[in-house]
Structures are given as structure tokens and as C-alpha cells.
Design a protein around this motif. Sequence first.
Motif, PDB file in Angstrom:
ATOM      1  N   ALA A  52      -8.884  -0.766   6.793  1.00 55.31           N
ATOM      2  CA  ALA A  52      -9.728  -0.021   5.860  1.00 55.31           C
ATOM      3  C   ALA A  52      -9.334   1.458   5.823  1.00 55.31           C
ATOM      4  O   ALA A  52      -9.265   2.073   4.753  1.00 55.31           O
ATOM      5  CB  ALA A  52     -11.202  -0.161   6.264  1.00 55.31           C
ATOM      6  N   VAL A  53      -9.035   2.031   6.993  1.00 55.68           N
ATOM      7  CA  VAL A  53      -8.619   3.437   7.057  1.00 55.68           C
ATOM      8  C   VAL A  53      -7.287   3.639   6.358  1.00 55.68           C
ATOM      9  O   VAL A  53      -7.111   4.573   5.563  1.00 55.68           O
ATOM     10  CB  VAL A  53      -8.527   3.908   8.530  1.00 55.68           C
ATOM     11  N   PHE A  58      -4.039   6.042   2.353  1.00 55.67           N
ATOM     12  CA  PHE A  58      -2.771   5.947   1.628  1.00 55.67           C
ATOM     13  C   PHE A  58      -2.933   5.479   0.176  1.00 55.67           C
ATOM     14  O   PHE A  58      -2.201   5.934  -0.706  1.00 55.67           O
ATOM     15  CB  PHE A  58      -1.813   5.014   2.372  1.00 55.67           C
ATOM     16  N   SER A  59      -3.883   4.584  -0.075  1.00 56.62           N
ATOM     17  CA  SER A  59      -4.028   4.068  -1.431  1.00 56.62           C
ATOM     18  C   SER A  59      -4.973   4.899  -2.289  1.00 56.62           C
ATOM     19  O   SER A  59      -4.809   4.964  -3.507  1.00 56.62           O
ATOM     20  CB  SER A  59      -4.535   2.615  -1.395  1.00 56.62           C
ATOM     21  N   TRP A  66       4.828   1.787  -2.335  1.00 55.07           N
ATOM     22  CA  TRP A  66       5.810   1.331  -1.357  1.00 55.07           C
ATOM     23  C   TRP A  66       7.175   1.176  -2.020  1.00 55.07           C
ATOM     24  O   TRP A  66       7.669   0.109  -2.253  1.00 55.07           O
ATOM     25  CB  TRP A  66       5.375   0.018  -0.711  1.00 55.07           C
ATOM     26  N   GLY A  67       7.801   2.285  -2.327  1.00 52.51           N
ATOM     27  CA  GLY A  67       9.145   2.260  -2.896  1.00 52.51           C
ATOM     28  C   GLY A  67       9.213   1.407  -4.137  1.00 52.51           C
ATOM     29  O   GLY A  67       8.375   1.503  -5.033  1.00 52.51           O
ATOM     30  N   ALA A  78      -0.840   0.192   2.253  1.00 50.73           N
ATOM     31  CA  ALA A  78      -1.616  -0.086   3.462  1.00 50.73           C
ATOM     32  C   ALA A  78      -1.213  -1.418   4.089  1.00 50.73           C
ATOM     33  O   ALA A  78      -1.071  -1.529   5.315  1.00 50.73           O
ATOM     34  CB  ALA A  78      -3.105  -0.086   3.142  1.00 50.73           C
ATOM     35  N   MET A  79      -0.995  -2.431   3.258  1.00 52.15           N
ATOM     36  CA  MET A  79      -0.649  -3.753   3.782  1.00 52.15           C
ATOM     37  C   MET A  79       0.772  -3.780   4.328  1.00 52.15           C
ATOM     38  O   MET A  79       1.050  -4.437   5.338  1.00 52.15           O
ATOM     39  CB  MET A  79      -0.865  -4.810   2.704  1.00 52.15           C
ATOM     40  N   ALA A  80       1.684  -3.062   3.662  1.00 50.86           N
ATOM     41  CA  ALA A  80       3.057  -2.985   4.172  1.00 50.86           C
ATOM     42  C   ALA A  80       3.068  -2.243   5.510  1.00 50.86           C
ATOM     43  O   ALA A  80       3.767  -2.643   6.458  1.00 50.86           O
ATOM     44  CB  ALA A  80       3.948  -2.277   3.155  1.00 50.86           C
ATOM     45  N   LEU A  81       2.301  -1.182   5.586  1.00 49.13           N
ATOM     46  CA  LEU A  81       2.190  -0.411   6.831  1.00 49.13           C
ATOM     47  C   LEU A  81       1.590  -1.272   7.941  1.00 49.13           C
ATOM     48  O   LEU A  81       2.097  -1.309   9.073  1.00 49.13           O
ATOM     49  CB  LEU A  81       1.325   0.825   6.590  1.00 49.13           C
TER      50      LEU A  81
END
Length: 272
Positions: A52-53, A58-59, A66-67, A78-81
Motif C-alpha cells: 500500500a505504501v 510511487f503510483s 516502469w520503463g 509498485a508491483m514491479a518493485l
Amino acid sequence: MYEGLNPIKIFGHLWLHKDLSLRLSKKAILVRYRGSLLGLLWAFVQPLMMLAVYTFVFSVIFEAKWGHSPEQGRLSFAMALFTGILTFNIIGDTVNASPGLILGHANFVKKVVFPLEILPLVKLIESVVFSLFGLLVLLAAQLIFDHILQWTIIFLPLIWLPVVLFALGWSYFIASLGVFIRDIGSITGVVVTMLFFLSPIFYPLSAVPENLRIYCQMNPIAMFVQDARRVVLWGQMPDWCWFSIYFLISLGVFVLGFAWFMKSKKAFADVL
């Protein structure tokens, strides 16, 4: 019995102690949250809060992309991270705990019947289990927001296999060194932090300047993270060429680490 540098013999040796390893791993997992109000539910609550953070920062705040990833959802960054962190944590958590593994179980060292070589394995199992809890949170978010799970996720256990071997091999090296060099823990913490930022976890590999990208690809963790994202988020097959190379490297690290540990453990009792 374990024999030399034969990986089959090594796996067989560890398999003989599987019941004890699983029992100690279960105890370590339960002890982490003993006495807390939510108990084991914290294993889901913590990664949920972190996701969530990451999503908010980031979003929403940075509106990061993400590139040129094929992933187009609002949670893409966030999900890639988060996927990268889950994969890295298997290595980071295991290696960070390694310097104190033998020192923290000094009472086991002089017990001839206790197999000290399962201590790094126990920590590894604990790290993998908590990464799996985080993965469940990630998949739930993927279902809720993107309404799809990629079928390629079936390859994730295969992708994580060299991750496990790499982590366990280095854990054997460092756990052994920790007995003889007491400040190895401080060095390990710094190196793990450096690897975290030098691996493409907060940024895509494509963001690395092309003339430096080959050096980034020489970092096994970078390719572990990349392949994990491919199969979990983007529905792509692993990069089989790089996977084969780093699987062999990870297997070599594991075999050499185990052999070093078994050779050096004969001196543990004299030092402790």
C-alpha cells in the motif's frame, strides 16, 4: 553421508535431516510473532502495508512508470518493485542472518549428533516462507486491480530455485566465517545493502545506461529479479539463456559453500 563436491550427495545429506529442518523452521516462524495480538496474520499484514505504501508513493505521488514494461496497470511500478523485493529478500534475509547463525547456537556446536549444516537451511526456509506470504498479497492485488493472473507464474518455483541455491551457498560461507571473524556481520550488512541498490529493484534494467548494462547483467540477483517479474507480472517466459548460466553459477556457489562449511566446522568447537 555427504561426499566432497558431489551436489547429489549434498542434497541427499540435507534430505536426511529434512524433518529436523522443517521442525526448526516452523518454530522460528512461530516465534517471530509469539505474543503479538495478530500472531501469524502479521505475515500477511506487513507485506500488505508495504504494498500500500509503495503504491501510494510511487503510483500516486511520483506517478512513476516502469520503463517500457508491457504492464500497464496503475500499480505497475509498485508491483514491479514489490516483486523485486520479495525475490531479493530470500537472499538478503538469509545472508544477513548468516554471521550469527553458529554463534547464536553455540550450545549445538559440541553436540556431535546435531547437524550444524541445517542451520543456514532453516533460516533459508524461513525467508522463503515469508516471501511466499508476500507473494500471496501481491497476487491478491493483481486479481483485484488487474483482474488477471499470468499463467507463466507456474515458472516462479523454477526461477526461485537458483535464488535459493545462491542464498544458501553464501550463507554457508558467511556462517562459517562468522565464527572466526566476529565483525563479518557489519561487513555483510553493508554488502547486502549495496547489492540491493545495485540490483534493478527500484528501477528497470532498461534504465541502466547501455554501456553499463552488461555489468548489471553480470550480477546474478539482477537476472533473478528480472525473470521473477517476467513470469509473475508480464506473462513472459524466463530468459532461458541467462537462467541456465546463473543456475550453474548458483549451483557452484551452493556446492562450494557447503563444502567450505563442512570442512571448517571441525574447528568451530575450538574457537567457541
